[in-house]
Design an enzyme around this catalytic site. Sequence first.
Site, PDB file in Angstrom:
ATOM      1  NE  ARG A  25      13.695  -8.488  25.610  1.00 53.29           N
ATOM      2  CZ  ARG A  25      13.793  -8.481  26.943  1.00 53.29           C
ATOM      3  NH1 ARG A  25      14.199  -7.384  27.565  1.00 53.29           N
ATOM      4  NH2 ARG A  25      13.487  -9.542  27.641  1.00 53.29           N
ATOM      5  CB  SER A  27       8.255 -10.030  25.841  1.00 56.14           C
ATOM      6  OG  SER A  27       8.555  -8.665  26.079  1.00 56.14           O
ATOM      7  CE  LYS A  96      13.508  -4.046  33.472  1.00 53.63           C
ATOM      8  NZ  LYS A  96      14.135  -5.255  32.889  1.00 53.63           N
ATOM      9  CG  ASP A  97      16.546  -5.299  30.082  1.00 51.41           C
ATOM     10  OD1 ASP A  97      16.786  -5.713  31.223  1.00 51.41           O
ATOM     11  OD2 ASP A  97      15.429  -5.387  29.545  1.00 51.41           O
ATOM     12  CB  THR A 145      13.935 -11.820  41.995  1.00 50.26           C
ATOM     13  OG1 THR A 145      14.289 -10.634  41.262  1.00 50.26           O
ATOM     14  CG2 THR A 145      15.146 -12.280  42.780  1.00 50.26           C
ATOM     15  NE  ARG A 149      17.596  -3.482  40.743  1.00 50.87           N
ATOM     16  CZ  ARG A 149      16.331  -3.413  41.140  1.00 50.87           C
ATOM     17  NH1 ARG A 149      16.017  -2.836  42.286  1.00 50.87           N
ATOM     18  NH2 ARG A 149      15.370  -3.908  40.395  1.00 50.87           N
ATOM     19  NE  ARG A 150      13.129  -6.315  40.609  1.00 56.59           N
ATOM     20  CZ  ARG A 150      12.789  -6.530  39.353  1.00 56.59           C
ATOM     21  NH1 ARG A 150      12.959  -7.745  38.822  1.00 56.59           N
ATOM     22  NH2 ARG A 150      12.292  -5.563  38.613  1.00 56.59           N
ATOM     23  NE  ARG A 167      16.865 -14.643  32.245  1.00 57.09           N
ATOM     24  CZ  ARG A 167      16.992 -15.178  31.033  1.00 57.09           C
ATOM     25  NH1 ARG A 167      17.472 -16.402  30.896  1.00 57.09           N
ATOM     26  NH2 ARG A 167      16.645 -14.517  29.950  1.00 57.09           N
ATOM     27  N   GLY A 168      12.228 -14.902  32.780  1.00 56.00           N
ATOM     28  CA  GLY A 168      11.207 -15.069  31.756  1.00 56.00           C
ATOM     29  C   GLY A 168      10.438 -13.784  31.531  1.00 56.00           C
ATOM     30  CG  ASN A 169       9.452 -12.548  27.739  1.00 55.74           C
ATOM     31  OD1 ASN A 169      10.403 -11.797  27.940  1.00 55.74           O
ATOM     32  ND2 ASN A 169       9.376 -13.311  26.658  1.00 55.74           N
ATOM     33  NE  ARG A 173       9.774 -12.976  34.957  1.00 60.31           N
ATOM     34  CZ  ARG A 173      10.630 -11.995  35.226  1.00 60.31           C
ATOM     35  NH1 ARG A 173      11.232 -11.957  36.391  1.00 60.31           N
ATOM     36  NH2 ARG A 173      10.887 -11.052  34.348  1.00 60.31           N
ATOM     37  CB  CYS A 262      25.004  -9.349  33.645  1.00 59.16           C
ATOM     38  SG  CYS A 262      25.593 -11.051  33.679  1.00 59.16           S
TER      39      CYS A 262
END
Length: 329
Positions: A25, A27, A96-97, A145, A149-150, A167-169, A173, A262
């Site tokens: 990716r 980022s 995790k993704d 977040t 999960r968080r 969301r975002g990189n 963020r 997801c």
Amino acid sequence: MTDTTVTDRSFEEALPKRRLRMGSRTSHLARAYAGRVGDALRLVAPNVDVEIVGIETSGDAWKGDLARLGGKGAFMKEIDKALALGEIDMAMHAMKDVPGDVPLPRGLVFAAYLERDDVRDCVVWRAGSRYESLDDLPPGTVIGTSAVRRKAQILRRRPDLQVVPFRGNVIPRLARLDENEDGIEAIVLAHSGLTRADAGDRIGETFPMDMMCPAVGAGVIGVQCRENDEGVRGLLRLIDHDETRRHITAERAMLHGLQGHCNSPIAGHCSTTADGRLSLTGMVFSHDGGEFVHAHGQDERDRAHELGAHVAATLAREGARDIIAGIPH
């Protein structure tokens, strides 16, 4: 490392000068992770040159709800397509993704997992915030977040807070948080991600594991290649971390057994006990954290898959699938 050390040395010495293309990716954080893979490969095979090929994924381009793109797999499909077509030789993914309810593309394998980073989550405060702990926040404070999960685990501890998608990189963020246009006081991010993105100075409160169980695959970089590319598979075996592979195998067997999507708040973490056994904790939450089920199991180190399946079955008996089925996606 794997048990192929004797033959790996002769493999390394026989490697010709070669350039390998690794998809990642685009980022800042993804490139930092890709750089870590490249450094690990150069240590074991100095005559191999690793070129990092940035590929923008639909998950990065899309700023809305990931579920509308089919979930976390949106961070992988363009990279996996390039790998399958031979446009790159290997691909780096944050584990995790990698979704648990979608099979990996045919012909691709995870040939290496790097040694696991810190798996804990932490709070990042907006610039100028006067708070130091989640417990200090007044009711109604807005927390951002990207992970359900968080959100579920924050609301278990502080149901009076307002938790919103953010969301975002990582680096953009942090900038958005400091601009404070959304009225967000803090965001929750991965401790290791901030450190790897050279933003460790922004880490505020770090959550203990008993307060915030990590995501399946947290802190682990996986490297994929084509199954039939024996040269690249052999090279990647040199950087595979055996203990991390066992932990990931157990966690992902649990995730696959639960068939979570997801939007499913599923947490899981495998570790090795002092006497060398595998220990796996799994948790499934409702979106608001009001309902949750918990399971824990141990098994021998060569039974990682069986341990994951056992913990998934225990969670299912406790009602995990009913919780997952009740969450829209």
